[in-house]
Design an enzyme around this catalytic site. Structure first.
Site, short mmCIF file in Angstrom:
data_model
loop_
_atom_site.label_atom_id
_atom_site.label_comp_id
_atom_site.label_asym_id
_atom_site.label_seq_id
_atom_site.Cartn_x
_atom_site.Cartn_y
_atom_site.Cartn_z
N LYS A 3 -5.54 40.98 -45.30
CA LYS A 3 -6.78 41.72 -45.00
C LYS A 3 -6.57 42.72 -43.86
CE LYS A 3 -9.78 38.02 -46.62
NZ LYS A 3 -11.01 37.24 -46.33
N TYR A 43 -15.67 41.19 -54.28
CA TYR A 43 -16.38 40.02 -53.75
C TYR A 43 -17.76 39.86 -54.38
CZ TYR A 43 -12.90 38.90 -50.16
OH TYR A 43 -11.76 38.50 -49.50
N ASN A 106 -10.31 37.04 -41.43
CA ASN A 106 -9.50 35.82 -41.47
C ASN A 106 -8.12 36.04 -42.10
OD1 ASN A 106 -10.39 36.03 -44.08
ND2 ASN A 106 -11.19 33.96 -44.25
N HIS A 109 -6.64 36.45 -48.05
CA HIS A 109 -7.44 35.87 -49.13
C HIS A 109 -6.50 35.26 -50.16
CE1 HIS A 109 -10.31 35.60 -52.48
NE2 HIS A 109 -9.37 36.11 -53.23
N GLU A 118 -5.78 35.62 -62.22
CA GLU A 118 -5.56 36.60 -63.30
C GLU A 118 -6.52 37.79 -63.12
OE1 GLU A 118 -3.47 35.89 -66.04
OE2 GLU A 118 -3.90 37.80 -67.04
P1 CMP Z 1 -12.16 34.80 -48.52
O1 CMP Z 1 -11.43 33.54 -48.71
O2 CMP Z 1 -11.50 36.09 -48.82
O3 CMP Z 1 -13.52 34.72 -49.37
C1 CMP Z 1 -14.74 35.26 -48.97
C2 CMP Z 1 -14.69 35.89 -47.62
O4 CMP Z 1 -15.96 36.05 -46.99
C3 CMP Z 1 -13.96 34.94 -46.66
O5 CMP Z 1 -12.62 34.85 -46.96
C4 CMP Z 1 -14.32 35.56 -45.33
O6 CMP Z 1 -13.60 36.78 -45.07
C5 CMP Z 1 -15.77 35.92 -45.59
N1 CMP Z 1 -16.66 34.84 -45.15
C6 CMP Z 1 -16.80 33.62 -45.67
N2 CMP Z 1 -17.72 32.89 -45.00
C7 CMP Z 1 -18.19 33.70 -44.04
C8 CMP Z 1 -19.16 33.55 -43.01
N3 CMP Z 1 -19.84 32.41 -42.87
N4 CMP Z 1 -19.37 34.59 -42.20
C9 CMP Z 1 -18.69 35.75 -42.37
N5 CMP Z 1 -17.76 35.96 -43.33
C10 CMP Z 1 -17.50 34.95 -44.15
#
Ligand code: CMP
Length: 131
Positions: A3, A43, A106, A109, A118
């Protein structure tokens, strides 16, 4: 997908090293940028969530590095390697524990099922780019 926070912090190399050392084969990889609209498509499953708009802004804020990875038991093993969504809860030594800045930014992903892997692979790569 690495990311924007991790790419802009210069952690792409460290993260791909961890991925390869964990036994994953990188089948396809590139550096690219999502528009807010494309981030929203990726998303779409989260579109009712309160964090959706911020997530789309963040995911289009800078370059990302999507990859297609191959391994036995890849989905589960990758989720173990990256750690919990919230870096505060991610196990020591996981990618999110080491590199994530917040629950939103974070670092990485991972697909949550073979079927979504897929779909998400096809979102970023054409068949000709996968070998
Ligand atoms: P990811 O695993 O890519 O899937 C959805 C994404 O939304 C997650 O990682 C974070 O980047 C974001 N996300 C999930 N939960 C939260 C939250 N409570 N607050 C802000 N961002 C979130």
């Amino acid at each position: 997908m690495i990311k924007p926070d991790a790419v802009s912090a210069g952690n792409t190399g460290a993260i791909t090293k961890m991925i390869e050392e964990a036994g994953f084969r990188i089948v396809a990889m590139k550096k690219t940028l999502l528009t807010k609209e494309r981030a929203g498509q990726f998303y779409a499953i989260h579109k009712e969530r309160p964090f959706y708009n911020d997530l789309c802004n963040y995911m289009s804020s800078g370059p990302i590095v999507p990859m297609i990875l191959e391994k036995e038991n890849a989905v589960e093993d990758f989720r173990t390697l990256i750690g919990s969504t919230d870096p505060q809860k991610a196990a020591p030594g996981t990618i999110r524990n080491l590199f994530a800045k917040s629950i939103e930014a974070n670092a990485i992903h991972g697909s949550d099922s073979d079927a979504n892997a897929e779909i998400e692979g096809n979102f970023f790569f054409s068949r000709l780019e996968q070998f």
